[in-house]
Enzyme design. Structure first.
Site, PDB file in Angstrom:
ATOM      1  N   GLY A 210       0.830  -1.200   0.000  1.00 37.94           N
ATOM      2  CA  GLY A 210       0.000   0.000   0.000  1.00 37.94           C
ATOM      3  C   GLY A 210       0.866   1.251   0.000  1.00 37.94           C
ATOM      4  O   GLY A 210       0.553   2.244  -0.658  1.00 37.94           O
ATOM      5  N   THR A 211       1.958   1.193   0.755  1.00 38.47           N
ATOM      6  CA  THR A 211       2.873   2.337   0.816  1.00 38.47           C
ATOM      7  C   THR A 211       3.433   2.652  -0.569  1.00 38.47           C
ATOM      8  O   THR A 211       3.467   3.811  -0.986  1.00 38.47           O
ATOM      9  CB  THR A 211       4.006   2.043   1.824  1.00 38.47           C
ATOM     10  OG1 THR A 211       3.432   1.988   3.132  1.00 38.47           O
ATOM     11  CG2 THR A 211       5.076   3.119   1.788  1.00 38.47           C
TER      12      THR A 211
ATOM     13  N   GLN B 243      -7.390   1.959   4.678  1.00 41.01           N
ATOM     14  CA  GLN B 243      -8.105   1.493   5.880  1.00 41.01           C
ATOM     15  C   GLN B 243      -9.531   1.067   5.598  1.00 41.01           C
ATOM     16  O   GLN B 243     -10.136   0.366   6.409  1.00 41.01           O
ATOM     17  CB  GLN B 243      -8.088   2.583   6.966  1.00 41.01           C
ATOM     18  CG  GLN B 243      -6.755   2.719   7.670  1.00 41.01           C
ATOM     19  CD  GLN B 243      -6.316   1.442   8.380  1.00 41.01           C
ATOM     20  OE1 GLN B 243      -7.107   0.577   8.730  1.00 41.01           O
ATOM     21  NE2 GLN B 243      -5.012   1.315   8.594  1.00 41.01           N
TER      22      GLN B 243
ATOM     23  N   SER C  81      -4.378  -1.529   0.026  1.00 34.18           N
ATOM     24  CA  SER C  81      -3.416  -2.536   0.463  1.00 34.18           C
ATOM     25  C   SER C  81      -4.150  -3.822   0.817  1.00 34.18           C
ATOM     26  O   SER C  81      -5.074  -3.804   1.633  1.00 34.18           O
ATOM     27  CB  SER C  81      -2.683  -1.994   1.690  1.00 34.18           C
ATOM     28  OG  SER C  81      -1.811  -2.964   2.195  1.00 34.18           O
TER      29      SER C  81
ATOM     30  N   CYS D 275       5.800   7.422  23.109  1.00 35.38           N
ATOM     31  CA  CYS D 275       6.713   6.550  23.829  1.00 35.38           C
ATOM     32  C   CYS D 275       6.625   5.123  23.306  1.00 35.38           C
ATOM     33  O   CYS D 275       7.426   4.272  23.675  1.00 35.38           O
ATOM     34  CB  CYS D 275       6.413   6.584  25.321  1.00 35.38           C
ATOM     35  SG  CYS D 275       4.669   6.593  25.678  1.00 35.38           S
TER      36      CYS D 275
END
Lengths: 96, 377
Positions: free
Chosen positions: B69-70, B178, B195, B321
Site C-alpha cells: 500500500g505504501t 483502511q 493494500s 513513547c
C-alpha cells in the site's frame, strides 16, 4: 517536517516574546509525557481560582497534551509561549 | 491471545489462504511470456485484476498491482505530481494522512514543490471548506485525502472533496487503505491506493488505480510491467489470493460490519464508564466499523501496551513513547487530543464477542496499576 505543528518563527528583528508572569511555575523540562500532565494535575489546587500556572516543558507531546488536559478538566489553556532554549511555557488558568 | 489490531494487519482470510496455495502451483510462470503456463499466469492475474477493479469501482485497465500500500501511495502521489508538472507545483494534503502520503509530500517539497497541509476538527475530519479553498488556488497540481483515518477511524468527506477538486480541475489521490474491502470506495477519485493485507489478503500486494484521463507519470525508471505503472515482476499467487479475500469480504461485509460496529459502540460506551479520566476520540458515527481509539490521562502508553500484552491482548498505540520516532502521533497532534496513554483497538473479522468483553473487564485494573506506578491516585 512540514506537517508538524510548529510555533511560528518570529521575524529576525522582532524582540523576544515577553512571557507574562504566573502565580506558579512548574518546571517539567526534560520530563516525558505524561509526567508534565501529572505534575500539573497534582499542583493545580495550589493556586487560587482564576490564577495562572506556567508549565515549562520540552517534550513535544506536552504542547498538545497540556491544552487537551485543560479541555478534559475544564480548565483554561491561556497560551503557549516558545522558550528561547527550546520547549514552551504553557499557561493554564485554574477555573474551579 | 485476543488480536485487536486489525488496522495494522488483518489475519489472512481462509479464502485467500486456499487461493494462494492453489495459485502457487498453477500461477508461478512469467505472465509476460507466451507459452501455456505463462498464459495461465496471465489469465489468473487479469482475472484477479478484473475482480478487484469491480469491487473497488475501477476499470481493469485502470488498476495495477504494487508491492505494498505504501508503494501504491508513493507512486500515486509522486506520479500524479509528475503528470501535472506543467499545471502547478503545489500539493494539498490533510494533516492526518498516513505517513506514506506525508513522506511522499516531503520528497516533493525537497524537490522544490509546495505542500499545503489542511487542518482537521477535533473529530479528525478534515476542514472541508479550507480544503476546497486550497485546491481552488492557483498552481495546485494535486490534492490527497484518505477515505478513513488509520489511527482514529474517522471517515473523511472524500466525495465532497472530490467534487471541489473536479471543479478546480485538480486530480485527487485517495488513500483507501483502511476502508477498502470494508466500505464502498467513495466516488470522484483520480488516483486510488489500497493494500491487500488490510482486507485479509496476503502481505506484499498493493493496489494503484489511475482513472482514465488522469495525467500520471511514473517517477521510476521505465518498466514494462503492470501497464507500465509499477516496476518489477508480478507476484501472481499473492494477487490471486488478494482478489479471493476481497471477494469474500465484499460478500460478508454487510453482516460483519454491523456486528463489529456494535462491538465498537460497546467499547466506546463502556471504556469511559469503567475507567476514570478517559477520552474516546474520533467521530462516534462517521467512522470505520471496526476501529476505536481512546486516550487515558496520566498513563504511559508503552506501559499500558505491555500490560495488555501480558494479559493476552494485542493492541496498538499512537503515543510517542511506543513509536520509534519519539514524536507524538501527527494525527492526535493535529486533532488536539491527548497524545499519551493512547490505545487503538481494531477488530478483525470473526472476532469472538467474548474477546471484547474480556478486554473491557481487564482494562480498568491495568490502567489503575499503570497510574499507581506513576504515583497517580
Amino acid at each position: 517536517m512540514i506537517w508538524r505543528k510548529k510555533s511560528p518563527e518570529p521575524p529576525a528583528e522582532a524582540p523576544a516574546p515577553v512571557i507574562p508572569p504566573a502565580a506558579l511555575t512548574i518546571d517539567a523540562l526534560g520530563r516525558k509525557c505524561p509526567i508534565p500532565i501529572i505534575m500539573l494535575a497534582e499542583r493545580v489546587g495550589e493556586v487560587p481560582v482564576g490564577a495562572v500556572i506556567s508549565v515549562l516543558a520540552d517534550d513535544p507531546a506536552a504542547f498538545t497534551d497540556v491544552p487537551a488536559w485543560c479541555r478534559l478538566k475544564s480548565h483554561q489553556h491561556v497560551e503557549s509561549y516558545e522558550l528561547p532554549q527550546g520547549g514552551w511555557a504553557i499557561h493554564v488558568r485554574r477555573q474551579y | 491471545m485476543a488480536y485487536l489490531d486489525a488496522a495494522s494487519t488483518e489475519p489472512l482470510h481462509p479464502a485467500a489462504r486456499e487461493a494462494l496455495l492453489a495459485a502457487l502451483d498453477v500461477g508461478w510462470a512469467d505472465p509476460a511470456r507466451l507459452y501455456g503456463s505463462a498464459r495461465r499466469a496471465r489469465l489468473l492475474l487479469d482475472q484477479a485484476r478484473a475482480e478487484i477493479a469491480e469491487v473497488l469501482g475501477a476499470r481493469p485497465d485502470e488498476l495495477s498491482f504494487t508491492t505494498s500500500g505504501t508503494q501504491a501511495v508513493h507512486l500515486g502521489v509522486l506520479g500524479a505530481l509528475q503528470g501535472r508538472r506543467r499545471a502547478g507545483r503545489h500539493l494539498v494534503v490533510s494533516a492526518v494522512e498516513h505517513s506514506s502520503v506525508l513522506h511522499a509530500a516531503g520528497v516533493h517539497e525537497g524537490a522544490g514543490g509546495g505542500v499545503q497541509t489542511i487542518g482537521v476538527a477535533i473529530s479528525g475530519r478534515v476542514d472541508l471548506p479550507a480544503f476546497a479553498e486550497a485546491v481552488a488556488a492557483e498552481g495546485v497540481a494535486v490534492a490527497a485525502l484518505q477515505t478513513a483515518n488509520h489511527e482514529v477511524g474517522t471517515l473523511q468527506p472524500v466525495a465532497e472533496a472530490a467534487e471541489a477538486c473536479r471543479s478546480a480541475g485538480v486530480p485527487l489521490v485517495v488513500d483507501a487503505a483502511q476502508s477498502a474491502g470494508r466500505l464502498p470506495i467513495p466516488p470522484g477519485w483520480s488516483v486510488l491506493a489500497a493494500s491487500a493485507h488490510k482486507w485479509g489478503g496476503p502481505a506484499g500486494v498493493g493496489v494503484l488505480a489511475v482513472r482514465k484521463g488522469t495525467r500520471w507519470r511514473s517517477p521510476y525508471p521505465e518498466d514494462e510491467r503492470e501497464l507500465r505503472r509499477v516496476p518489477g515482476y508480478e507476484n501472481v499467487p499473492a494477487v490471486v489470493a488478494a482478489a479471493a479475500a476481497l471477494r469474500a469480504r465484499a460478500a460478508e461485509s454487510a453482516a460483519e460490519n454491523a456486528r463489529l460496529s456494535a462491538l465498537v459502540d460497546r467499547i466506546r460506551a463502556e471504556v469511559p464508564r469503567r475507567v476514570p479520566d478517559v477520552e474516546v476520540i474520533g467521530d462516534p458515527v462517521d467512522r470505520l466499523p471496526h476501529l476505536v481509539t481512546f486516550s487515558c490521562l496520566y498513563v504511559d502508553g508503552e506501559a499500558l501496551l505491555t500490560e495488555l500484552d501480558k494479559a493476552g491482548f494485542a493492541v496498538s498505540s499512537g503515543s510517542s513513547c511506543t513509536a520509534s520516532t519519539l514524536r507524538p502521533s501527527h494525527v492526535l497532534e493535529a486533532m488536539g487530543v491527548l497524545t499519551h496513554g493512547n490505545v487503538r483497538v481494531s477488530l478483525p473479522r470473526g472476532i469472538p464477542e467474548d474477546d471484547v468483553d474480556r478486554f473491557l473487564t481487564v482494562l480498568p485494573d491495568i490502567v489503575r496499576r499503570v497510574r499507581q506506578r506513576l504515583g497517580v491516585q
